[in-house]
Design an enzyme around this catalytic site. Structure first.
Site, PDB file in Angstrom:
ATOM      1  CB  CYS A   1       3.025   7.155   3.533  1.00  0.00           C
ATOM      2  SG  CYS A   1       3.556   5.847   4.658  1.00  0.00           S
TER       3      CYS A   1
ATOM      4  CB  CYS B   1       6.322  -3.225  15.830  1.00  0.00           C
ATOM      5  SG  CYS B   1       7.987  -2.737  15.311  1.00  0.00           S
TER       6      CYS B   1
ATOM      7  CB  CYS C   1       7.130  -5.538   8.256  1.00  0.00           C
ATOM      8  SG  CYS C   1       8.472  -4.792   9.206  1.00  0.00           S
TER       9      CYS C   1
ATOM     10  CB  CYS D   1       3.015  -2.337  13.336  1.00  0.00           C
ATOM     11  SG  CYS D   1       3.032  -1.962  11.577  1.00  0.00           S
TER      12      CYS D   1
ATOM     13  CD  GLU E   1      -2.919  -1.198   2.300  1.00  0.00           C
ATOM     14  OE1 GLU E   1      -4.110  -1.495   2.075  1.00  0.00           O
ATOM     15  OE2 GLU E   1      -2.468  -0.981   3.432  1.00  0.00           O
TER      16      GLU E   1
ATOM     17  CG  HIS F   1       6.875   3.022  18.975  1.00  0.00           C
ATOM     18  ND1 HIS F   1       6.037   4.050  18.594  1.00  0.00           N
ATOM     19  CD2 HIS F   1       7.434   2.564  17.824  1.00  0.00           C
ATOM     20  CE1 HIS F   1       6.078   4.202  17.275  1.00  0.00           C
ATOM     21  NE2 HIS F   1       6.925   3.322  16.786  1.00  0.00           N
TER      22      HIS F   1
ATOM     23  CD  GLU G   1      13.716  -0.883   9.464  1.00  0.00           C
ATOM     24  OE1 GLU G   1      14.399  -0.049   8.837  1.00  0.00           O
ATOM     25  OE2 GLU G   1      13.097  -0.610  10.516  1.00  0.00           O
TER      26      GLU G   1
ATOM     27  CB  CYS H   1       0.349   5.985  11.666  1.00  0.00           C
ATOM     28  SG  CYS H   1       1.993   5.479  12.121  1.00  0.00           S
TER      29      CYS H   1
END
Length: 385
Positions: free
Chosen positions: A106, A117, A113, A120, A93, A228, A173, A346
């Protein structure tokens, strides 16, 4: 048969070398680059100032193609999200965020990924592969000319640029796909392509320390770090990569990077998780953590999804957290959520990935074990006699 070359895969130096192989002068590479990246041309016949002989060579050996658009949705707030086919059952995306004085794209750098995390949704899709240069820069190429087309803006440098800023904050990443990412960055910065300034291109990383150092030497752009957490124990639980590159190493790498960066600060992204990382004490720990690193904080209201088991901090808590940072002299902003209604905010980019890492399968297995052995299965717990 010779495989055709996608010219979107080539940075300025590589395109000069490619033209040299065809027996052409270096200035032909600049012409080609302008046609592709400034005019959005994919048909060699449209490149009218190229010699007919060169156009014929190119038509038999090369092509220009970005990932195909699967879907195209626009949010009520103007945010636009494309789902793009990158082959073999994988989709990524890209999201365009319009603002009064700028337009930010973005983009994604991997199909899925591997960092995984906890907060996410992309990580919960698992990981399949790195994207090629053409698949990364192709998102910018596609979006710029789709936006121009929808607004009736002419292609070429005379037409008003729609994308003024690029953030590598989509799926993946970036620093774990280093070479294609840096090649794409060079194209973004080149005056014969998109001509973006280093200050207007931001790479976001979860903290791959050796590659942060490498980026500072090869193509330093603005740096954002997905932080975070205010201490290693908490960050270990949210971002598994922290076990390999703990906070003291990450802060030192950020400080080294600033010697070469186009901006004199690092942006720390901080997802606000209710009861997890959002207390005043966490904010005070952050102040101590970053005291030697010029920085600003971007506080991100969490976008919940079921598999995370996490919830968003309440707005008053986010404001109180921000106040602790600001009172200590740390520049702090609270990110406005955009594109929620089309899952473009996000942490929501998920796409579709043929998961080589079997993350979803392992998550289901973990749920099964927790039902069988209790909620603490898989956690380190303190045992008291």
């Amino acid at each position: 048969m010779t495989a055709l070359t996608n010219l979107l895969d080539l940075d300025p130096a590589q395109l000069i070398a490619y033209c040299n192989e065809l027996g052409e002068k270096p200035f032909r590479a600049k012409q080609l680059q302008r046609w592709i990246h400034q005019f959005g041309a994919s048909n060699f016949e449209d490149m009218t100032d190229l010699a007919k002989s060169l156009r014929e060579k190119l038509s038999g050996r090369a092509y220009v193609a970005a990932p195909a658009i699967i879907s195209d949705h626009t949010s009520t707030d103007g945010t636009r999200k494309w789902l793009l086919d990158v082959g073999q059952g994988n989709a990524v995306e890209a999201v365009f965020i319009p603002e009064e004085r700028r337009g930010t794209l973005c983009i994604s750098t991997q199909a899925g990924c591997a960092v995984n995390c906890r907060f996410c949704s992309t990580g919960k899709q698992g990981f399949n592969r790195n994207l090629s240069v053409g698949e990364i820069i192709g998102q910018l190429w596609m979006a710029e000319f789709e936006l121009r087309k929808s607004k009736g803006v002419e292609p070429g440098p005379k037409g008003e640029r729609q994308i003024t800023n690029v953030v590598m904050m989509g799926m993946g990443e970036p620093l774990l796909n280093f070479e294609p990412t840096v090649t794409a960055l060079r194209l973004m910065l080149d005056d014969n392509a998109y001509g973006l300034s280093r200050r207007r291109v931001t790479l976001s990383t979860s903290g791959v320390v050796p590659m942060i150092d490498k980026l500072s030497q090869e193509c330093p752009v603005a740096l954002a770090v997905s932080l975070h957490a205010s201490n290693d124990a908490l960050r270990d639980s949210l971002i598994p990569l922290n076990k390999k590159h703990p906070l003291n190493e990450l802060m030192a790498a950020c400080k080294r990077y600033l010697e070469f960066a186009p901006r004199d600060f690092v942006t720390f992204e901080y997802c606000m998780l209710d009861g997890v990382n959002d207390t005043d004490q966490h904010a005070k720990e952050l102040v101590q953590l970053v005291k030697n690193v010029p920085c600003k904080f971007n506080l991100i209201p969490f976008n919940p999804f079921p598999e995370s088991g996490l919830t968003r901090s309440a707005n008053p808590r986010i404001k109180a957290f921000a106040q602790v940072l600001m009172d200590a002299g740390v520049v702090t902003t609270i990110r406005k959520t955009r594109g929620d209604d089309i899952d473009a905010a996000c942490g929501q980019l998920a796409g579709e990935v043929q998961d080589r890492t079997k993350v979803q399968e392992r998550m289901k297995k973990m749920d099964e074990y927790k039902r069988k052995f209790g909620e603490n299965f898989g956690k380190i717990v303190e045992v008291t006699r």
